[in-house]
Design an enzyme around this catalytic site. Structure first.
Site, PDB file in Angstrom:
ATOM      1  N   PRO A   1      25.955   5.337 -60.804  1.00 36.20           N
ATOM      2  CA  PRO A   1      25.259   5.466 -62.077  1.00 36.20           C
ATOM      3  C   PRO A   1      25.534   4.348 -63.067  1.00 36.20           C
ATOM      4  CG  PRO A   1      27.066   7.012 -61.954  1.00 36.20           C
ATOM      5  CD  PRO A   1      27.141   6.172 -60.757  1.00 36.20           C
ATOM      6  N   GLU A   2      24.507   4.000 -63.791  1.00 41.36           N
ATOM      7  CA  GLU A   2      24.632   3.094 -64.933  1.00 41.36           C
ATOM      8  C   GLU A   2      24.428   3.952 -66.185  1.00 41.36           C
ATOM      9  OE1 GLU A   2      22.485  -0.610 -64.493  1.00 41.36           O
ATOM     10  OE2 GLU A   2      22.290  -0.286 -62.349  1.00 41.36           O
TER      11      GLU A   2
END
Length: 277
Positions: A2-3
């Site tokens: 995830p960003e």
DNA sequence: CAGATAACCTGCGTGC
DNA sequence: TGCACGCAGGTTATCT
């Protein structure tokens, strides 16, 4: 995996689904997470209420009553799912469940991370700012202090590729490998360009593209490129909006030129050789 | 100091 | 089917 957009989507889902609930038990897995040893803090959080779920950069902050906060980072492969008593494992391999928190309504929060690059720790909210990982972070990309002037200042004199500069969490906190490529496509700048050589006009386009792209990704509840799932076990919808990432050889949606893939700072980067200079 | 590179893990897809 | 290899959305330690 995830960003920032994935973490922000997770934050908002959890804030709506578990804020107000009380942790009644749980367990911490035996295998330590790689980046930060996770001690068994179930006894410390038992009986505490989840007041709100916040975020700083890619860090999720689960604020508990009594001034405690669970700091979680999902690393490359982590996820937190909210499951009811009868729900399955959301396709996640239970052998990578590293923590489980049972809530007072019979549901549970499960932290799963196959590669164990994540972080999960409990601390006093008052001492959060002393946490090395958090104190070194640059401004939030969606905040008002991330401006073209700021970015221009940070780029000045730097030889590092502009894509690496954007991914440097001390410069701006939350941009990762996928969105860095997307941002630079929108700004029309090649990922390999040395930061100091990026013009003022280009810096302004980048500074504008950063919150635009991240904001749109948040609206789509993040990107599921391979298998990332949100807290309800659903994929993000932004994957279909990725214009360059993972599209080597495909035609650029704007001009038809084949997308190229290059390695910048050990990470795969994608760009259109015609739209980006 | 800035910058480049290796390292930390596990799983999956690909090609032989 | 098996196996080797390359690849993965992050960050840090350690070199030059």
């Amino acid at each position: 995996m995830p960003e920032l957009p994935e973490v922000e989507s997770l934050r908002s889902l959890l804030d709506r689904s578990v804020a107000g609930r009380t942790i009644v038990g749980g367990r911490i897995g035996k295998k330590p997470l790689r980046r930060r040893v996770t001690r068994d803090f179930i006894a410390d959080v038992k009986g505490r209420r989840i007041e709100r779920v916040a975020r700083r950069a890619k860090y999720l902050l689960i604020e508990l009553s009594g001034g405690l906060v669970i700091v979680a980072h999902l690393g490359m492969s982590g996820s937190i799912t909210h499951r009811d008593a009868v729900a399955g494992s959301f396709g996640l391999d239970p052998k990578h469940d590293h923590a489980e928190f049972a809530l007072d309504n019979g549901t549970r929060l499960v932290f799963n991370d196959p590669r164990r690059f994540g972080i999960l720790r409990l601390m006093d909210r008052a001492s959060l700012s002393t946490l090395k990982e958090l104190s070194a972070l640059g401004p939030e990309p969606l905040g008002s202090d991330f401006t073209a002037d700021y970015l221009a200042d940070k780029a000045r004199g730097r030889k590092v590729a502009i894509k690496n500069l954007l991914m440097d969490q001390r410069i701006v906190a939350g941009v990762g490998n996928i969105y860095a490529s997307e941002i630079l496509l929108r700004a029309g700048v090649r990922p390999t360009r040395r930061s100091a050589r990026v013009t003022r006009a280009e810096i302004e386009r980048i500074a504008k593209a950063v919150p635009q792209v991240l904001g749109e990704a948040i609206e789509g509840r993040g990107t599921t490129f391979r298998n990332y799932l949100d807290s309800r076990g659903e994929p993000g919808r932004f994957a279909t909006k990725l214009l360059v990432y993972g599209r080597e050889g495909e035609s650029c949606v704007k001009c038809g030129t084949p997308i190229r893939r290059v390695i910048v700072g050990q990470r795969a980067s994608f760009y259109c050789p015609k739209c980006q200079r």
